[in-house]
Design a protein around this motif. Sequence first.
Motif, PDB file in Angstrom:
ATOM      1  N   GLU A 110       0.864  -1.167   0.000  1.00 36.56           N
ATOM      2  CA  GLU A 110       0.000   0.000   0.000  1.00 36.56           C
ATOM      3  C   GLU A 110       0.907   1.225   0.000  1.00 36.56           C
ATOM      4  O   GLU A 110       1.810   1.347   0.831  1.00 36.56           O
ATOM      5  CB  GLU A 110      -0.925  -0.002   1.220  1.00 36.56           C
ATOM      6  CG  GLU A 110      -1.964  -1.107   1.143  1.00 36.56           C
ATOM      7  CD  GLU A 110      -3.056  -0.951   2.184  1.00 36.56           C
ATOM      8  OE1 GLU A 110      -2.814  -0.283   3.205  1.00 36.56           O
ATOM      9  OE2 GLU A 110      -4.144  -1.506   1.985  1.00 36.56           O
ATOM     10  N   ALA A 111       0.665   2.098  -0.953  1.00 40.80           N
ATOM     11  CA  ALA A 111       1.519   3.271  -1.132  1.00 40.80           C
ATOM     12  C   ALA A 111       0.928   4.428  -0.333  1.00 40.80           C
ATOM     13  O   ALA A 111      -0.007   5.081  -0.776  1.00 40.80           O
ATOM     14  CB  ALA A 111       1.624   3.623  -2.611  1.00 40.80           C
ATOM     15  N   ASP A 185       7.429   7.775  -6.580  1.00 41.27           N
ATOM     16  CA  ASP A 185       7.376   9.061  -7.264  1.00 41.27           C
ATOM     17  C   ASP A 185       5.965   9.379  -7.750  1.00 41.27           C
ATOM     18  O   ASP A 185       5.507  10.526  -7.653  1.00 41.27           O
ATOM     19  CB  ASP A 185       8.356   9.072  -8.435  1.00 41.27           C
ATOM     20  CG  ASP A 185       9.810   8.963  -7.978  1.00 41.27           C
ATOM     21  OD1 ASP A 185      10.065   9.120  -6.767  1.00 41.27           O
ATOM     22  OD2 ASP A 185      10.678   8.705  -8.838  1.00 41.27           O
ATOM     23  N   ALA A 186       5.255   8.361  -8.261  1.00 43.87           N
ATOM     24  CA  ALA A 186       3.877   8.578  -8.707  1.00 43.87           C
ATOM     25  C   ALA A 186       2.985   8.943  -7.532  1.00 43.87           C
ATOM     26  O   ALA A 186       2.142   9.847  -7.624  1.00 43.87           O
ATOM     27  CB  ALA A 186       3.350   7.329  -9.410  1.00 43.87           C
ATOM     28  N   SER A 187       3.166   8.273  -6.405  1.00 44.81           N
ATOM     29  CA  SER A 187       2.344   8.535  -5.222  1.00 44.81           C
ATOM     30  C   SER A 187       2.530   9.962  -4.732  1.00 44.81           C
ATOM     31  O   SER A 187       1.551  10.663  -4.427  1.00 44.81           O
ATOM     32  CB  SER A 187       2.693   7.545  -4.103  1.00 44.81           C
ATOM     33  OG  SER A 187       2.456   6.209  -4.498  1.00 44.81           O
ATOM     34  N   LYS A 209      -3.711   6.652   1.053  1.00 50.03           N
ATOM     35  CA  LYS A 209      -3.048   5.462   0.521  1.00 50.03           C
ATOM     36  C   LYS A 209      -3.510   5.222  -0.910  1.00 50.03           C
ATOM     37  O   LYS A 209      -4.663   5.451  -1.254  1.00 50.03           O
ATOM     38  CB  LYS A 209      -3.318   4.227   1.383  1.00 50.03           C
ATOM     39  CG  LYS A 209      -4.694   3.612   1.238  1.00 50.03           C
ATOM     40  CD  LYS A 209      -4.789   2.320   2.001  1.00 50.03           C
ATOM     41  CE  LYS A 209      -6.167   1.679   1.879  1.00 50.03           C
ATOM     42  NZ  LYS A 209      -6.497   1.201   0.522  1.00 50.03           N
ATOM     43  N   PHE A 210      -2.572   4.786  -1.730  1.00 49.87           N
ATOM     44  CA  PHE A 210      -2.860   4.402  -3.105  1.00 49.87           C
ATOM     45  C   PHE A 210      -2.533   2.923  -3.274  1.00 49.87           C
ATOM     46  O   PHE A 210      -1.679   2.374  -2.570  1.00 49.87           O
ATOM     47  CB  PHE A 210      -1.996   5.201  -4.097  1.00 49.87           C
ATOM     48  CG  PHE A 210      -2.156   6.695  -3.988  1.00 49.87           C
ATOM     49  CD1 PHE A 210      -3.366   7.314  -4.286  1.00 49.87           C
ATOM     50  CD2 PHE A 210      -1.086   7.494  -3.598  1.00 49.87           C
ATOM     51  CE1 PHE A 210      -3.504   8.694  -4.196  1.00 49.87           C
ATOM     52  CE2 PHE A 210      -1.213   8.875  -3.515  1.00 49.87           C
ATOM     53  CZ  PHE A 210      -2.433   9.467  -3.811  1.00 49.87           C
ATOM     54  N   GLU A 211      -3.206   2.314  -4.237  1.00 53.80           N
ATOM     55  CA  GLU A 211      -2.852   0.955  -4.630  1.00 53.80           C
ATOM     56  C   GLU A 211      -2.598   0.946  -6.125  1.00 53.80           C
ATOM     57  O   GLU A 211      -3.232   1.678  -6.895  1.00 53.80           O
ATOM     58  CB  GLU A 211      -3.947  -0.030  -4.232  1.00 53.80           C
ATOM     59  CG  GLU A 211      -4.161  -0.076  -2.727  1.00 53.80           C
ATOM     60  CD  GLU A 211      -4.811  -1.357  -2.244  1.00 53.80           C
ATOM     61  OE1 GLU A 211      -4.561  -2.418  -2.858  1.00 53.80           O
ATOM     62  OE2 GLU A 211      -5.565  -1.292  -1.269  1.00 53.80           O
ATOM     63  N   PHE A 212      -1.634   0.125  -6.528  1.00 52.56           N
ATOM     64  CA  PHE A 212      -1.208   0.085  -7.913  1.00 52.56           C
ATOM     65  C   PHE A 212      -1.229  -1.345  -8.433  1.00 52.56           C
ATOM     66  O   PHE A 212      -1.121  -2.311  -7.667  1.00 52.56           O
ATOM     67  CB  PHE A 212       0.210   0.639  -8.056  1.00 52.56           C
ATOM     68  CG  PHE A 212       0.339   2.106  -7.753  1.00 52.56           C
ATOM     69  CD1 PHE A 212       0.157   3.057  -8.750  1.00 52.56           C
ATOM     70  CD2 PHE A 212       0.649   2.550  -6.470  1.00 52.56           C
ATOM     71  CE1 PHE A 212       0.285   4.418  -8.469  1.00 52.56           C
ATOM     72  CE2 PHE A 212       0.780   3.900  -6.183  1.00 52.56           C
ATOM     73  CZ  PHE A 212       0.592   4.832  -7.192  1.00 52.56           C
TER      74      PHE A 212
END
Length: 296
Positions: A110-111, A185-187, A209-212
């Motif tokens: 999880e980002a 870097d994207a997050s 939080k982001f998910e990829f």
Amino acid sequence: MTALFESNLRSLPLIGRGKVRDIYGVGDDHLLVVASDRLSAFDVVLPQPIPGKGEVLTRVSNFWFARTAALIPNHLSGIPVAEIVTDPAERAQLGERAVVVRRLKPLPVEAIVRGYLIGSGWKDYQTNGAVCGIALPPGLIQADQLPAPIFTPSTKAEAGTHDENVDFAHTVDLLGGELAAQVRDASLRIYSECAAYALKRGIIIADTKFEFGLDDAGRLHLIDEILTPDSSRFWPADHYRPGISPPSFDKQFVRDYLETLDWDKAAPGPDLPAEIIERTAAKYREAEQRLTGGGL
């Protein structure tokens, strides 16, 4: 307003149920993702749903996916739900809770991006002056804005277990150096641009939080949800004061209530009073209205 604790579609194969989302297969290349009204806190799904919550999450995510499409591709397929779920009764059950997405390979992290010192980050900082191995300046207080947003990933936990904060080196071990840097870097870029937009709408995004996931060509995509009241801490900018845990438009309101109970944060979760359910639903709707101009 009706609430959906669990979807029940007979026309599609059920692949699994997460803490909030029910996932159905759509052929070999797509999924139907249904955001239920379930609420999880401390990684435990609570017994009662929050009416309308899943629809808010879906609309807010779709709003952000559209705003960030130029920064990074996402999992949305563009296929209308009505084209996949043709039975009127099943479609009525879904409301605006469902999207058809491409099948991608989820990454096992999880980002998390933090712009402010709160939650587990604040606890870590009090202990060792750092968050996920990132040293921070001395003398910071609860809810302080950080000098710059930081990337603090965590492992993905199964339902009923707890996520674990890890450092960037651990992320490199899991993903490899190039992909880990791409995720970081994207997050940070997505958070910074969207937090600036939200602030103009009167909302501080304290953390998120982001998910990829990866497609067959190895390209990075945003998946799951993005910058919702479930995945982020939203604070009203006009009530923000360092030194306290600010009021919020997200499920922190429920966490704060649960902290007053004699509960060990293990399943089963406690019942929520009607007032807490109603106020939580209202906070989700207000977050949507402030950010997108819709809802309410």
